[in-house]
Design an enzyme around this catalytic site. Structure first.
Site, PDB file in Angstrom:
ATOM      1  N   GLN A  36     -12.900   2.588   3.350  1.00  9.35           N
ATOM      2  CA  GLN A  36     -12.293   3.071   2.039  1.00  9.35           C
ATOM      3  C   GLN A  36     -13.168   3.846   1.043  1.00  9.35           C
ATOM      4  O   GLN A  36     -12.765   4.434   0.182  1.00  9.35           O
ATOM      5  CB  GLN A  36     -11.306   1.870   1.555  1.00  9.35           C
ATOM      6  CG  GLN A  36     -10.421   1.503   2.167  1.00  9.35           C
ATOM      7  CD  GLN A  36      -9.562   0.236   1.716  1.00  9.35           C
ATOM      8  OE1 GLN A  36     -10.004  -0.813   2.119  1.00  9.35           O
ATOM      9  NE2 GLN A  36      -8.526   0.249   1.117  1.00  9.35           N
ATOM     10  N   HIS A  48      -7.442  11.580  12.022  1.00 12.32           N
ATOM     11  CA  HIS A  48      -7.983  13.282  12.492  1.00 12.32           C
ATOM     12  C   HIS A  48      -6.478  13.586  13.391  1.00 12.32           C
ATOM     13  O   HIS A  48      -6.430  14.507  13.263  1.00 12.32           O
ATOM     14  CB  HIS A  48      -9.154  12.966  13.113  1.00 12.32           C
ATOM     15  CG  HIS A  48     -10.291  12.863  12.397  1.00 12.32           C
ATOM     16  ND1 HIS A  48     -11.643  12.335  12.682  1.00 12.32           N
ATOM     17  CD2 HIS A  48     -10.385  12.628  10.859  1.00 12.32           C
ATOM     18  CE1 HIS A  48     -12.402  12.137  11.696  1.00 12.32           C
ATOM     19  NE2 HIS A  48     -11.736  12.605  10.495  1.00 12.32           N
ATOM     20  N   ARG A  58     -18.252  -8.181  -2.778  1.00 10.03           N
ATOM     21  CA  ARG A  58     -17.667  -8.278  -1.418  1.00 10.03           C
ATOM     22  C   ARG A  58     -17.459  -6.765  -0.885  1.00 10.03           C
ATOM     23  O   ARG A  58     -16.435  -5.907  -1.346  1.00 10.03           O
ATOM     24  CB  ARG A  58     -16.185  -8.889  -1.611  1.00 10.03           C
ATOM     25  CG  ARG A  58     -15.509  -8.867   0.021  1.00 10.03           C
ATOM     26  CD  ARG A  58     -14.189  -9.452  -0.057  1.00 10.03           C
ATOM     27  NE  ARG A  58     -13.916  -9.316   1.160  1.00 10.03           N
ATOM     28  CZ  ARG A  58     -12.494  -9.081   1.806  1.00 10.03           C
ATOM     29  NH1 ARG A  58     -11.721  -8.758   0.713  1.00 10.03           N
ATOM     30  NH2 ARG A  58     -12.224  -9.072   3.091  1.00 10.03           N
ATOM     31  N   HIS A 107     -13.243  -5.035   8.608  1.00 15.43           N
ATOM     32  CA  HIS A 107     -12.181  -4.486   7.672  1.00 15.43           C
ATOM     33  C   HIS A 107     -11.788  -3.371   8.453  1.00 15.43           C
ATOM     34  O   HIS A 107     -11.693  -2.125   7.695  1.00 15.43           O
ATOM     35  CB  HIS A 107     -12.840  -4.302   6.302  1.00 15.43           C
ATOM     36  CG  HIS A 107     -11.705  -4.466   5.157  1.00 15.43           C
ATOM     37  ND1 HIS A 107     -11.992  -5.112   4.263  1.00 15.43           N
ATOM     38  CD2 HIS A 107     -10.631  -3.708   5.065  1.00 15.43           C
ATOM     39  CE1 HIS A 107     -11.085  -5.121   3.337  1.00 15.43           C
ATOM     40  NE2 HIS A 107     -10.062  -4.275   3.865  1.00 15.43           N
ATOM     41  N   GLU A 160      -7.782  -9.898   6.677  1.00 11.36           N
ATOM     42  CA  GLU A 160      -6.362  -9.675   6.803  1.00 11.36           C
ATOM     43  C   GLU A 160      -5.874  -9.488   8.316  1.00 11.36           C
ATOM     44  O   GLU A 160      -5.387  -8.470   8.596  1.00 11.36           O
ATOM     45  CB  GLU A 160      -6.084  -8.786   6.064  1.00 11.36           C
ATOM     46  CG  GLU A 160      -5.939  -8.925   4.551  1.00 11.36           C
ATOM     47  CD  GLU A 160      -5.236  -7.822   3.494  1.00 11.36           C
ATOM     48  OE1 GLU A 160      -5.149  -8.156   2.371  1.00 11.36           O
ATOM     49  OE2 GLU A 160      -4.960  -6.817   4.099  1.00 11.36           O
ATOM     50  N   ASN A 217      -6.402 -13.495   0.015  1.00  5.18           N
ATOM     51  CA  ASN A 217      -5.885 -12.307  -0.630  1.00  5.18           C
ATOM     52  C   ASN A 217      -4.406 -12.508  -0.956  1.00  5.18           C
ATOM     53  O   ASN A 217      -3.405 -12.811  -0.320  1.00  5.18           O
ATOM     54  CB  ASN A 217      -5.748 -11.081   0.445  1.00  5.18           C
ATOM     55  CG  ASN A 217      -7.302 -10.550   0.553  1.00  5.18           C
ATOM     56  OD1 ASN A 217      -8.251 -11.351   0.027  1.00  5.18           O
ATOM     57  ND2 ASN A 217      -7.436  -9.798   1.438  1.00  5.18           N
ATOM     58  N   TYR A 251      -1.169 -10.355  -3.737  1.00  6.34           N
ATOM     59  CA  TYR A 251      -0.977  -9.518  -4.728  1.00  6.34           C
ATOM     60  C   TYR A 251       0.456  -9.835  -5.314  1.00  6.34           C
ATOM     61  O   TYR A 251       0.279  -9.431  -6.670  1.00  6.34           O
ATOM     62  CB  TYR A 251      -1.183  -7.984  -4.026  1.00  6.34           C
ATOM     63  CG  TYR A 251      -2.233  -7.445  -3.704  1.00  6.34           C
ATOM     64  CD1 TYR A 251      -2.951  -6.763  -4.667  1.00  6.34           C
ATOM     65  CD2 TYR A 251      -2.962  -7.884  -2.382  1.00  6.34           C
ATOM     66  CE1 TYR A 251      -4.386  -6.229  -4.038  1.00  6.34           C
ATOM     67  CE2 TYR A 251      -4.014  -7.493  -2.063  1.00  6.34           C
ATOM     68  CZ  TYR A 251      -4.878  -6.396  -2.932  1.00  6.34           C
ATOM     69  OH  TYR A 251      -6.090  -6.133  -2.451  1.00  6.34           O
ATOM     70  N   GLU A 257      -9.501 -10.999  -2.610  1.00  9.67           N
ATOM     71  CA  GLU A 257      -8.718  -9.734  -3.086  1.00  9.67           C
ATOM     72  C   GLU A 257      -7.466 -10.100  -3.993  1.00  9.67           C
ATOM     73  O   GLU A 257      -6.612 -11.109  -3.434  1.00  9.67           O
ATOM     74  CB  GLU A 257      -7.820  -8.893  -1.906  1.00  9.67           C
ATOM     75  CG  GLU A 257      -9.084  -8.072  -1.183  1.00  9.67           C
ATOM     76  CD  GLU A 257      -8.461  -7.041  -0.258  1.00  9.67           C
ATOM     77  OE1 GLU A 257      -7.480  -6.770  -0.397  1.00  9.67           O
ATOM     78  OE2 GLU A 257      -9.189  -6.880   1.060  1.00  9.67           O
TER      79      GLU A 257
END
Length: 477
Positions: A37, A57, A94, A139, A184, A325, A327, A381
């Site tokens: 990322q 791609h 991290r 990741h 994750e 994590n 959210y 996260e």
């Protein structure tokens, strides 16, 4: 011996605090990123192709605007990233290591010294600035060479992952004291069930379960490798990061309560139970659901593989901390959705769109501490998505509410939370969404060849929280 945080110790910390808006003095604050990322340089200096490179791609319609070929150009701008962290008063950073940057073919036939040098330079730069590395081994960027032999559904991948981990311990373990094996897994095994995520293999309810089985075994083997060969000299900790948006019953009915718990076990418990529970193995409800559905489909075996008793005992307890994590919150009721077969259909719940409700983080922390007692928790996260802009008061409000929920979990509930890394240090490639949505404390100008970073208002807010280890008094819970 795994690291234990007892409730007695937590209460001792609590009694020493003078204000409920202040975190413990040794609480670790920081920010998080991942290699694909932010790094860019996707084919520079000997790096191999990853499944993310290959997927975006070859399937450009599955990503908006920009892929990770350049991303934030952190491969060349890591020193600037470290200064951003220093300005945030971060205790930890991290980040993840790109497997194909270190081992371009995924195996030991080619070891890319330039990749090892890059991470050595980053780690040394962090330490020189008083920031501890918190390193994620995987990741989501599997070497494409290993996808050609089946990827994670192939149990041989555990062998490759162990040797990759050994390379990391040998080269970085003298300075890295916090290791996360996988980020994750609930999310990335979906790449073996849906067409829109790498590697885009459409085997729902089969491929994702096979991948799950391999990942759990691979994690356990790496923990044992560290415990037996490196812990005594390197004195670090190894864990895994599991994610969940807290599933809340839609109503107070028994059926909705059961559906919500079933959702928790299929998302977080599927990985957490084998590693962290006192019994080990997959959660009973997961085993029962998949076995029954497989039988009803006329299959001679369950779509979810089975651990032997020896494997259950080998896997159980293979963590020193729990990476988590969170959210949002989703509301849950019983129902059948999804492809038949699929993990979604096996779960047998219908979930609402996610909502940003901070009490969900507190409930999730309590659930983890109850399900898996004795493990310190690092929130690896947590962050707020918006469409960009430096005047991000919405992100400040989000962090205020969610950090307040963490304080309540620590002080009111006695949950052993020892750290928090915000997602994310900077705007980055949010997978299929590219740069069209942002989570960063720093804005990244993707129209500039320099990928110029600029602090948002939230960066100043979090820098003060990280420095003082407390929320401002007006936000006191």
């Amino acid at each position: 011996m795994r690291l234990l945080i007892t409730f007695t110790a937590v209460l001792a910390v609590v009694s020493a605090q003078t204000a409920s808006n202040r975190f413990p003095d040794d609480f670790m604050f920081g920010a998080a990123t991942s290699a694909y990322q932010i790094e860019g340089a996707w084919n520079e200096d000997g790096k191999g192709e990853s499944i993310q490179d290959n997927f975006f791609h070859n399937h450009p319609l599955f990503i908006l605007e920009q892929n990770g070929d350049v991303a934030c150009d952190s491969y060349h701008k890591y020193k600037e990233d470290v200064q951003m962290l220093k300005a945030l008063n971060a205790d930890v950073y991290r980040f993840s290591i790109s497997w194909p940057r270190v081992l371009p073919n995924g195996d030991l036939d080619v070891i890319n010294q330039a990749g090892i040098d890059y991470y050595n330079n980053l780690i040394n730069e962090l330490l020189a600035n008083g920031i501890q590395p918190l390193v994620t081994m995987y990741h989501w960027d599997l070497p494409q060479a290993l996808q050609y032999i089946g990827g994670w559904p192939n149990e041989l991948l555990a062998d490759y992952f162990v040797e990759y981990a050994r390379i990391l311990f040998e080269n970085f373990g003298d300075r890295v004291k916090w290791w996360i094996t996988f980020n994750e897994p609930h999310q990335f095994v979906e790449g073996y069930s849906v067409p829109w995520g790498a590697p885009g293999q459409r085997a729902p309810g089969i491929g994702d379960y096979l991948a799950t089985h391999t990942v759990i075994k691979a994690h356990a083997r790496v923990w044992h490798l560290y415990d037996e060969q490196y812990r005594a000299t390197q004195n670090g900790s190894v864990g895994i990061t599991l994610n969940m948006d807290w599933p809340e019953p839609e109503t107070n009915s028994t059926e909705d309560a059961e559906a919500a718990e079933r959702a928790r076990q299929f998302v977080m418990g599927m990985f957490g139970h084998p590693i962290y529970s006192k019994d080990g193995d997959y959660p009973a409800v997961v085993r029962q659901q998949v076995d029954a559905n497989s039988k009803a489909e006329g299959r001679p075996r369950s779509r979810l593989p089975t651990f032997t008793q020896e494997e259950i005992e080998y896997i159980r307890g293979t963590a020193d901390f729990f990476g988590m994590n969170n959210y949002n919150v989703t509301f849950v009721t019983p129902g059948l959705r999804g492809h038949n077969p699929s993990k979604k259909r096996d779960t047998a719940v219908i979930t609402s769109a996610p909502e940003s409700l901070s009490w969900g983080l507190r409930k999730q922390l309590n659930w983890v501490a109850t399900q898996y007692p004795g493990y310190p928790i690092i929130i690896t996260e947590n962050g707020h998505l918006n469409l960009g802009g430096r005047n991000d008061t919405d992100r400040i409000e989000y962090y205020t509410e969610y950090l307040g929920a963490v304080l309540e979990a620590i002080y009111t509930d006695g949950v052993p939370v020892i750290g928090y890394t915000a997602w994310s240090l900077m705007d980055n490639v949010e997978w299929n969404r590219g740069f069209t949505v942002t989570f960063g404390l720093y804005e990244v100008d993707t129209s500039s060849p320099n990928r110029t970073r600029t602090p948002k208002e939230s960066a100043g807010f979090m820098a003060e929280v990280f420095r003082t280890k407390q929320l401002p008094n007006q936000y006191k819970q």
